[in-house]
Every structure is written in C-alpha cells, then in structure tokens.
Design a protein around this motif. Structure first.
Motif, short mmCIF file in Angstrom:
data_model
loop_
_atom_site.label_atom_id
_atom_site.label_comp_id
_atom_site.label_asym_id
_atom_site.label_seq_id
_atom_site.Cartn_x
_atom_site.Cartn_y
_atom_site.Cartn_z
N HIS A 120 0.55 -0.95 -0.06
CA HIS A 120 -0.14 0.03 -0.38
C HIS A 120 0.82 1.50 0.61
CE1 HIS A 120 -3.21 -2.69 1.66
NE2 HIS A 120 -3.66 -2.37 0.85
N GLU A 131 2.09 3.11 3.18
CA GLU A 131 2.26 2.96 3.98
C GLU A 131 3.63 2.80 4.05
OE1 GLU A 131 -1.94 0.42 4.47
OE2 GLU A 131 -0.01 -0.47 4.61
N ARG A 134 -3.25 4.80 -1.45
CA ARG A 134 -2.44 3.05 -0.68
C ARG A 134 -2.82 1.91 -2.23
NH1 ARG A 134 -4.72 0.18 3.20
NH2 ARG A 134 -6.31 -1.75 3.02
N HIS A 145 3.06 -3.35 7.11
CA HIS A 145 1.67 -2.34 7.01
C HIS A 145 1.82 -1.46 7.49
CE1 HIS A 145 0.30 -4.37 3.52
NE2 HIS A 145 0.92 -5.36 3.57
N THR A 146 0.65 -0.05 7.53
CA THR A 146 0.41 0.22 8.80
C THR A 146 -1.61 0.63 9.03
OG1 THR A 146 -0.37 2.42 7.43
CG2 THR A 146 2.27 1.44 8.14
ZN LIG Z 1 -1.41 -2.01 4.05
#
Ligand SMILES: [Zn+2]
Length: 364
Positions: A74, A77, A116, A160-161
């Motif tokens: 994404h 992130e 994203r 990820h975040t």
């Molecule tokens: Zn993500």
C-alpha cells in the motif's frame, strides 16, 4: 582460493553438508558473499518508461534460509519502508547464514502518488497476489514480484500500517493454524498476534499457501515515519533472523507478554452511531475497563444534549483507533480486543516494570 576451485569444491563453512547457493531471478543472480541493489521492472508507464521496484538482495557466504522483507504494498504506508531499508543498508550482515531479499517499496505507482492503491483504477496490489501474466495491470505487477522475489524464499514478513486516518499498535497477523507460520509470528515477538489466514490475494496468505510461511506486521499510521515503532519492528526482525539461524550472534526476543487473538477472544470494531466530531480519550495500545468512556462525539455547537458517549463494552486493549477525528454514522472508532485474565495480569505487571520494552508504555 580461486573462483574455479570454489565452484568445483565449495568450502564447508557451516559444519554441515549444505553450501550457500546463488540467488537467481529473471535477468540476474547474486552469488554467495555478494549483495546487489536492483531496480527491477514490473510494468510500464503511459510514456512507455519502466516502472521499477527497488530490491536489495544480500546473499550470505554461509548457507541458510532465504527471507523476504517487504513494504509499501500500500503506497502510503511508510513505516515498513524504513524498517526494510535499515535492515538492508545499516545492519552488519558479514556473518549472514542465508539470504535476505529486501523489497522496501512494492507499489511504486501508489508510493509516487502517496496513495494506498495503484492509481487510476484503484486496484489493490495487496489483493492481487500471486498475480498472473496476461491479466490486469495489478496482477501482472504482482506476478513479476511474486515469481522473482517471493517464490525463491523460505519465509517472509510484509510490513503495513493502518489505513489513512487511523493508527494501529504494532501487531502481527498470521495464520496460527499452521505451525510454520506460528513459529515465525511468535519469533517476531510482538505483544499481540491476530490469528487468521487473511484475505485472498494478500501477499502473506498467498505466499503461505505457496509454501512460504509469511506474516503481516501492522504498525502505526500511514504517511509518516514513527521512530519508536520502527525500532520495535527492527527488534522483531532481529529476533526472526535469530530464530531461523540467519544471524546466529543475535538472540530471540521475548516481548514480556503475548496474546494471540483468535475466534475465542472478544473483539469488535466499535462504530459511531452518530455523525460528528470525535474527542478520543484513549489511544493506541491503551487498556480500557468495561464501561470506561473511550470517546465522545459532539456536534459543531458542542450542545450537551447531543453529546454521544462511547463506552467500552468489555475490558480490553485498543489495537487500532481513529486519528482523523470526524465520523459519519457507521464509521469505525476503535478496534477493541478482549484479553484473558492471565494476559491482563502479565500486562499490568509489565506496566509497573520500569525496564519494560513494550510499545504499550509509549505513545509513538
Ligand atoms: Zn496495508
């Protein structure tokens, strides 16, 4: 020793019969004892220029597992990007048993746009794995990443975040029904592991199904570097490399307490029942008691009679929480998970211990 001799009679440095192998991908190879920074084409722009992802392959002189570390599937992130870059470029890998495949930015178009998804069609690269030739643009990109840099690996970690506007405490997501994935998830040494196989098309699920145990690490929020979370994740990576024998001088880290959230745990996304402006009382990683006020939702005039109070329906841990303080009815406010009595005791004990390294005591 000349190259010729090495090629025919590799030295046995491991104490076993195994010898270090070259890492090969379409178009190149990285021999044992070498590392390479690669810009690998996965697509083309409207101008016909290559879309290339940065890849660093570090092949140790000594045999061992091949591990991928990936981020920014994404594009906005960012925390994981810094984790992967520091492992690749700041750490000493002079006695590496095995190979590291570092993919700091997989979704290059999304990263350039700070979005994203892959721009234009809003395709989710992290629902497009393992990808397919002759399919959509997203699946073609996923295919080139997967076949060249994921399939040669033995295990991996994808960073990820939270989605923009929210934040997560650092936690691992993993299919804990598989013992090989469970070993990896525990080795990362997060306090919280959320069990589940993950949605179809995610890198960790598709890699796992292809025989490469993989986990997702969720940490913090989009669009920024959060140094304490990055440091905590680096501890996790060091612990994984110790557990799987790549860095034998490191040791496996124990997080102090651990909870594995599965279907038996109470858990819920608390959602707003009113539109308005949110005053969040508790943050990421907070332990809240049943009935405690988590936030209030007010109208623009802060009229008393319109204040909506949101209380914790059970005692639990706030794993994810809203950052952008505005909601429509139905928007998520926070991800609350229940804890066992044992975990609650361990967590409370840890909070009174000054030497604790848990993320919980810190707000970043
Ligand atoms: Zn993500």
């Amino acid at each position: 020793m000349s190259d010729d001799v090495a090629a025919t009679e590799p030295p046995d440095q491991s104490g076993s019969d195994a010898t270090a192998e070259p890492f090969t991908y379409n178009g190149g190879r990285v021999d044992p004892g070498e590392s390479a920074n690669i810009r690998y084409g996965i697509s083309e722009t409207y101008l016909g220029d290559p879309v290339r992802i940065p890849v660093t392959v570090i092949n140790g002189e000594l045999p061992g597992p091949t591990v991928f570390l990936s981020a920014a599937a994404h594009g906005d992130e960012l925390n994981g990007i810094e984790v992967v870059r520091e492992v690749a470029h700041d750490w000493d890998h002079s006695v590496l048993h095995g190979t590291l495949v570092c993919l700091p930015v997989m979704n290059v178009p999304g990263f350039l746009a700070q979005e994203r998804y892959l721009p234009i069609y809003d395709r989710d690269l992290n629902r497009s794995f393992p990808g397919r030739e002759g399919s959509t643009s997203a699946r073609r990109m996923a295919h080139r990443i997967f076949t060249n840099f994921i399939e040669p690996c033995d295990l991996g970690v994808d960073f990820h975040t939270s989605t923009r506007g929210r934040t997560n405490m650092l936690h691992v997501r993993a299919n804990m029904e598989r013992s090989d994935v469970g070993r990896l998830a525990k080795a990362f040494s997060s306090n919280v592991i959320i069990a589940g196989e993950g949605p179809s098309g995610t890198l960790r699920r598709e890699a796992t199904e292809a025989g490469i145990p993989a986990i997702t690490v969720e940490m913090g929020e989009a669009h920024r570097f959060q140094r304490r979370l990055i440091d905590r994740a680096l501890t996790g990576v060091a612990s994984v490399l110790a557990e799987f024998g790549l860095h034998r001088e490191s040791s496996v880290h124990w997080p102090g307490w651990r909870t594995i959230i599965d279907d038996d745990n109470e858990k819920t996304w608390l959602r707003a029942d009113a539109g308005g402006i949110v005053d969040m009382k508790r943050g990421r990683g907070a332990l809240v008691e049943k009935g405690e006020v988590i936030c209030t939702i007010t109208n623009p005039f802060k009229e008393e009679e319109d204040i909506v109070t949101v209380e914790a329906p059970f005692t639990g841990l706030i794993v994810g929480v809203l950052e952008n303080p505005v909601v429509y009815p139905g928007n998520p406010l926070c991800h609350l998970v229940g804890l066992s009595d044992d975990t609650l005791t361990a967590l409370e004990r840890e909070r009174t211990t000054e030497s604790s390294r848990s993320e919980l005591r810190r707000n970043d």
